[in-house]
Design a protein around this motif. Structure first.
Motif, PDB file in Angstrom:
ATOM      1  N   MET A  13       0.856  -1.207   0.000  1.00 58.48           N
ATOM      2  CA  MET A  13       0.000   0.000   0.000  1.00 58.48           C
ATOM      3  C   MET A  13       0.888   1.252   0.000  1.00 58.48           C
ATOM      4  SD  MET A  13      -1.309   2.621   2.019  1.00 58.48           S
ATOM      5  CE  MET A  13      -1.434   2.398   3.775  1.00 58.48           C
ATOM      6  N   THR A  14       0.556   2.212  -0.859  1.00 56.24           N
ATOM      7  CA  THR A  14       1.282   3.484  -0.889  1.00 56.24           C
ATOM      8  C   THR A  14       0.283   4.616  -0.662  1.00 56.24           C
ATOM      9  OG1 THR A  14       2.723   2.526  -2.576  1.00 56.24           O
ATOM     10  CG2 THR A  14       2.885   4.904  -2.214  1.00 56.24           C
ATOM     11  N   ARG A  15       0.679   5.544   0.196  1.00 54.91           N
ATOM     12  CA  ARG A  15      -0.206   6.686   0.485  1.00 54.91           C
ATOM     13  C   ARG A  15       0.276   7.901  -0.298  1.00 54.91           C
ATOM     14  NH1 ARG A  15      -2.828   7.332   6.271  1.00 54.91           N
ATOM     15  NH2 ARG A  15      -3.847   5.536   5.284  1.00 54.91           N
ATOM     16  N   PHE A  16      -0.652   8.533  -1.018  1.00 51.49           N
ATOM     17  CA  PHE A  16      -0.349   9.716  -1.821  1.00 51.49           C
ATOM     18  C   PHE A  16      -1.032  10.938  -1.207  1.00 51.49           C
ATOM     19  CE2 PHE A  16       0.218   6.161  -4.649  1.00 51.49           C
ATOM     20  CZ  PHE A  16       1.343   6.503  -5.389  1.00 51.49           C
ATOM     21  N   ALA A  17      -0.229  11.963  -0.942  1.00 60.35           N
ATOM     22  CA  ALA A  17      -0.785  13.238  -0.467  1.00 60.35           C
ATOM     23  C   ALA A  17      -0.978  14.147  -1.684  1.00 60.35           C
ATOM     24  CB  ALA A  17       0.156  13.895   0.527  1.00 60.35           C
ATOM     25  N   LEU A  18      -2.149  14.752  -1.782  1.00 55.21           N
ATOM     26  CA  LEU A  18      -2.472  15.646  -2.893  1.00 55.21           C
ATOM     27  C   LEU A  18      -2.688  17.058  -2.380  1.00 55.21           C
ATOM     28  CD1 LEU A  18      -5.313  13.565  -4.647  1.00 55.21           C
ATOM     29  CD2 LEU A  18      -2.848  13.379  -5.017  1.00 55.21           C
ATOM     30  N   THR A  19      -2.337  18.040  -3.182  1.00 56.64           N
ATOM     31  CA  THR A  19      -2.775  19.415  -2.961  1.00 56.64           C
ATOM     32  C   THR A  19      -3.793  19.706  -4.057  1.00 56.64           C
ATOM     33  OG1 THR A  19      -0.594  19.966  -2.106  1.00 56.64           O
ATOM     34  CG2 THR A  19      -2.036  21.812  -2.691  1.00 56.64           C
ATOM     35  N   ILE A  20      -4.969  20.168  -3.654  1.00 60.46           N
ATOM     36  CA  ILE A  20      -6.082  20.300  -4.598  1.00 60.46           C
ATOM     37  C   ILE A  20      -6.613  21.731  -4.592  1.00 60.46           C
ATOM     38  CG2 ILE A  20      -8.368  19.444  -5.253  1.00 60.46           C
ATOM     39  CD1 ILE A  20      -7.733  16.842  -3.837  1.00 60.46           C
ATOM     40  N   GLU A  21      -6.802  22.265  -5.788  1.00 57.87           N
ATOM     41  CA  GLU A  21      -7.412  23.591  -5.978  1.00 57.87           C
ATOM     42  C   GLU A  21      -8.753  23.346  -6.651  1.00 57.87           C
ATOM     43  OE1 GLU A  21      -5.011  26.908  -7.972  1.00 57.87           O
ATOM     44  OE2 GLU A  21      -6.515  26.463  -9.501  1.00 57.87           O
ATOM     45  N   PHE A  22      -9.794  24.027  -6.188  1.00 57.64           N
ATOM     46  CA  PHE A  22     -11.071  23.873  -6.887  1.00 57.64           C
ATOM     47  C   PHE A  22     -11.971  25.088  -6.735  1.00 57.64           C
ATOM     48  CE2 PHE A  22     -11.673  21.733  -2.735  1.00 57.64           C
ATOM     49  CZ  PHE A  22     -12.819  22.344  -2.263  1.00 57.64           C
ATOM     50  N   ASP A  23     -12.809  25.237  -7.732  1.00 62.45           N
ATOM     51  CA  ASP A  23     -13.910  26.201  -7.732  1.00 62.45           C
ATOM     52  C   ASP A  23     -15.110  25.465  -7.147  1.00 62.45           C
ATOM     53  OD1 ASP A  23     -16.101  27.764  -8.329  1.00 62.45           O
ATOM     54  OD2 ASP A  23     -15.793  27.735 -10.503  1.00 62.45           O
ATOM     55  N   GLY A  24     -15.573  25.901  -5.973  1.00 64.48           N
ATOM     56  CA  GLY A  24     -16.648  25.180  -5.295  1.00 64.48           C
ATOM     57  C   GLY A  24     -18.024  25.377  -5.913  1.00 64.48           C
ATOM     58  N   GLY A  25     -18.135  26.300  -6.869  1.00 60.35           N
ATOM     59  CA  GLY A  25     -19.440  26.657  -7.431  1.00 60.35           C
ATOM     60  C   GLY A  25     -20.285  25.490  -7.907  1.00 60.35           C
ATOM     61  N   PRO A  26     -19.736  24.592  -8.738  1.00 59.31           N
ATOM     62  CA  PRO A  26     -20.581  23.521  -9.294  1.00 59.31           C
ATOM     63  C   PRO A  26     -20.793  22.332  -8.364  1.00 59.31           C
ATOM     64  CG  PRO A  26     -18.550  23.848 -10.591  1.00 59.31           C
ATOM     65  CD  PRO A  26     -18.409  24.605  -9.333  1.00 59.31           C
ATOM     66  N   PHE A  27     -20.226  22.368  -7.157  1.00 60.42           N
ATOM     67  CA  PHE A  27     -20.261  21.190  -6.282  1.00 60.42           C
ATOM     68  C   PHE A  27     -21.162  21.408  -5.061  1.00 60.42           C
ATOM     69  CE2 PHE A  27     -16.143  21.126  -8.468  1.00 60.42           C
ATOM     70  CZ  PHE A  27     -16.253  19.899  -9.112  1.00 60.42           C
ATOM     71  N   MET A  28     -21.646  20.290  -4.531  1.00 57.20           N
ATOM     72  CA  MET A  28     -22.415  20.345  -3.291  1.00 57.20           C
ATOM     73  C   MET A  28     -21.491  20.495  -2.090  1.00 57.20           C
ATOM     74  SD  MET A  28     -25.443  20.213  -4.382  1.00 57.20           S
ATOM     75  CE  MET A  28     -26.213  20.210  -2.752  1.00 57.20           C
ATOM     76  N   GLY A  29     -20.194  20.406  -2.345  1.00 57.36           N
ATOM     77  CA  GLY A  29     -19.213  20.520  -1.265  1.00 57.36           C
ATOM     78  C   GLY A  29     -18.020  19.642  -1.591  1.00 57.36           C
ATOM     79  N   LEU A  30     -17.023  19.673  -0.709  1.00 56.23           N
ATOM     80  CA  LEU A  30     -15.848  18.816  -0.919  1.00 56.23           C
ATOM     81  C   LEU A  30     -16.206  17.349  -0.693  1.00 56.23           C
ATOM     82  CD1 LEU A  30     -12.876  18.097  -1.194  1.00 56.23           C
ATOM     83  CD2 LEU A  30     -12.479  19.003   1.086  1.00 56.23           C
ATOM     84  N   GLN A  31     -16.856  17.047   0.431  1.00 55.19           N
ATOM     85  CA  GLN A  31     -17.084  15.649   0.784  1.00 55.19           C
ATOM     86  C   GLN A  31     -18.255  15.065  -0.001  1.00 55.19           C
ATOM     87  OE1 GLN A  31     -17.024  18.277   2.639  1.00 55.19           O
ATOM     88  NE2 GLN A  31     -18.780  18.429   3.984  1.00 55.19           N
ATOM     89  N   ARG A  32     -18.174  13.767  -0.203  1.00 57.23           N
ATOM     90  CA  ARG A  32     -19.153  13.027  -0.995  1.00 57.23           C
ATOM     91  C   ARG A  32     -20.569  13.243  -0.443  1.00 57.23           C
ATOM     92  NH1 ARG A  32     -19.328   8.503  -4.562  1.00 57.23           N
ATOM     93  NH2 ARG A  32     -17.080   8.301  -4.791  1.00 57.23           N
ATOM     94  N   GLN A  33     -21.521  13.453  -1.329  1.00 57.73           N
ATOM     95  CA  GLN A  33     -22.909  13.718  -0.950  1.00 57.73           C
ATOM     96  C   GLN A  33     -23.814  12.768  -1.712  1.00 57.73           C
ATOM     97  OE1 GLN A  33     -23.766  16.606   0.929  1.00 57.73           O
ATOM     98  NE2 GLN A  33     -21.679  17.410   1.048  1.00 57.73           N
TER      99      GLN A  33
END
Lengths: 248, 248
Positions: free
Chosen positions: A1-21
């Motif tokens: 198992m390998t763990r990958f850390a990501l840095t994420i940029e996003f425009d929140g406009g089209p989404f219900m939020g970051l976390q799964r809904q």
């Protein structure tokens, strides 16, 4: 198992939020779907912060695990290719220790809130700022903000839907400054309650508009009562700026 | 007759350009239609600069004449109300002398061009910046840009559709600087040829990428030949920043 850390940029406009809904698109689902398409593995994305619908991120920190080995740069490129046309980009990707956790290892979060203070409507920054058309006294807002800095019960500044066990949090910094027609609020804390930044900004705006005296912010905090909240600022102006880890 | 000077901010994305076009929406038509709705008068909007489809403005200066008297503040508010939902805003409105002309009185124009220099796709600034994914040497771009400053025949950097009688122009300033992952170009001149800023930026990017030597920019200029152009940068990153008048 390998763990990958990501840095994420996003425009929140089209989404219900970051976390799964259940009821609409999320940044988490977009990234997990992209990872599945690239790696064939169904991952779970863990992130430093939760953000509401319409809230943006310049540098969210997240992680997921993969069974197979991948080159981090190629993984980032593949994710970005699959994320199109969603306004989500992976700006950095690295292998981290298996016990590094984007949420639980995070010891500090920083948010920025952008208010445009002018009569004219927004054009280029629509959905990216809160437009306040009456003059704001940013210095009064900054003074009032200092009543909120420190270790307090932030029940007044907490959403009714907040799931945190404890409403007591330490707010390390809450600065308000004016740059031309912009009023910029920055907040640092180990962690925040749900809607805390928007609630604090909305209430400080009441002071900035001259509708509240500065001391009323301290009184609202002491009341520990959501009904005492001045105003909840809209999500448009809120940006997750940075997550801080002990090894940074 | 009363002449009103306007300062206009717009997102160029949804428009065919600033000036009225037969084949699609323009900022000029949007403002003229709003003025007609507010005043009952069919005005003609004159502006300091012409901008192409996708080019933005932070402070375009324009004017129109009205037969009836209007309070400038109320006129501005009315125009902004009628302009919704178009991403066009009147940020200032004042009465000026009858011989003040937004285009012909203007003695200086300033443009800014925004390049985001990174691998990851654009999210919050999509349509507002030019994404260049290979590393740019901004210092080399700045040095090369100095070959273009001065009084020159800019035929190489001019659109085939340019209607100017004379391709000789004085470029007062062309600065390139890096701020983090942004490379920012600013250009000052009394006036510019059609596509001049985009042509200069695209050619400087060739230098920044290491594909052109700095001296090749001087050679391309001296050639007075559009075929010698390095590259025409996309409209997305271009902003009309300011128009300067003798009485400012």
């Amino acid at each position: 198992m390998t763990r990958f850390a990501l840095t994420i940029e996003f425009d929140g406009g089209p989404f219900m939020g970051l976390q799964r809904q259940d009821h609409g698109p999320s940044v988490q689902q977009a990234v997990e779907d992209a990872a599945l398409a690239i790696t064939g593995e169904q991952v779970i994305l863990h992130s430093a912060g939760r953000t509401d619908s319409g809230v943006h991120a310049l540098a969210m920190r997240s992680h997921f695990d993969l069974e197979k080995l991948f080159d981090p740069f190629r993984l980032m490129e593949g994710l970005n290719a699959k994320l199109r046309p969603d306004p989500v980009a992976v700006t950095a990707c690295e292998v981290v220790a298996d016990d590094w956790h984007a949420r639980f290892s995070c010891v500090g979060r920083r948010y920025r809130y952008l208010i445009r203070n002018r009569r004219a409507p927004l054009t280029l920054t629509r959905g990216r700022e809160w437009l306040v058309t009456r003059p704001l006294d940013a210095k009064a807002m900054h003074r009032a903000a200092q009543h909120l800095v420190g270790h307090h019960d932030f029940t007044t500044f907490r959403s009714a839907h907040c799931q945190a066990a404890d409403p007591v949090k330490s707010l390390d910094r809450l600065d308000v400054r004016r740059e031309g027609e912009m009023v910029i609020v920055e907040a640092d804390a180990r962690s925040f309650l749900h809607h805390q930044v928007r609630s604090m900004v909305g209430t400080l705006a009441m002071v900035g508009l001259g509708r509240w005296r500065e001391e009323q912010v301290a009184q609202a905090l002491a009341a520990r009562d959501r009904q005492q909240l001045g105003h909840n600022a809209p999500p448009d102006g809120l940006y997750f700026l940075a997550a801080i880890y002990p090894d940074d």
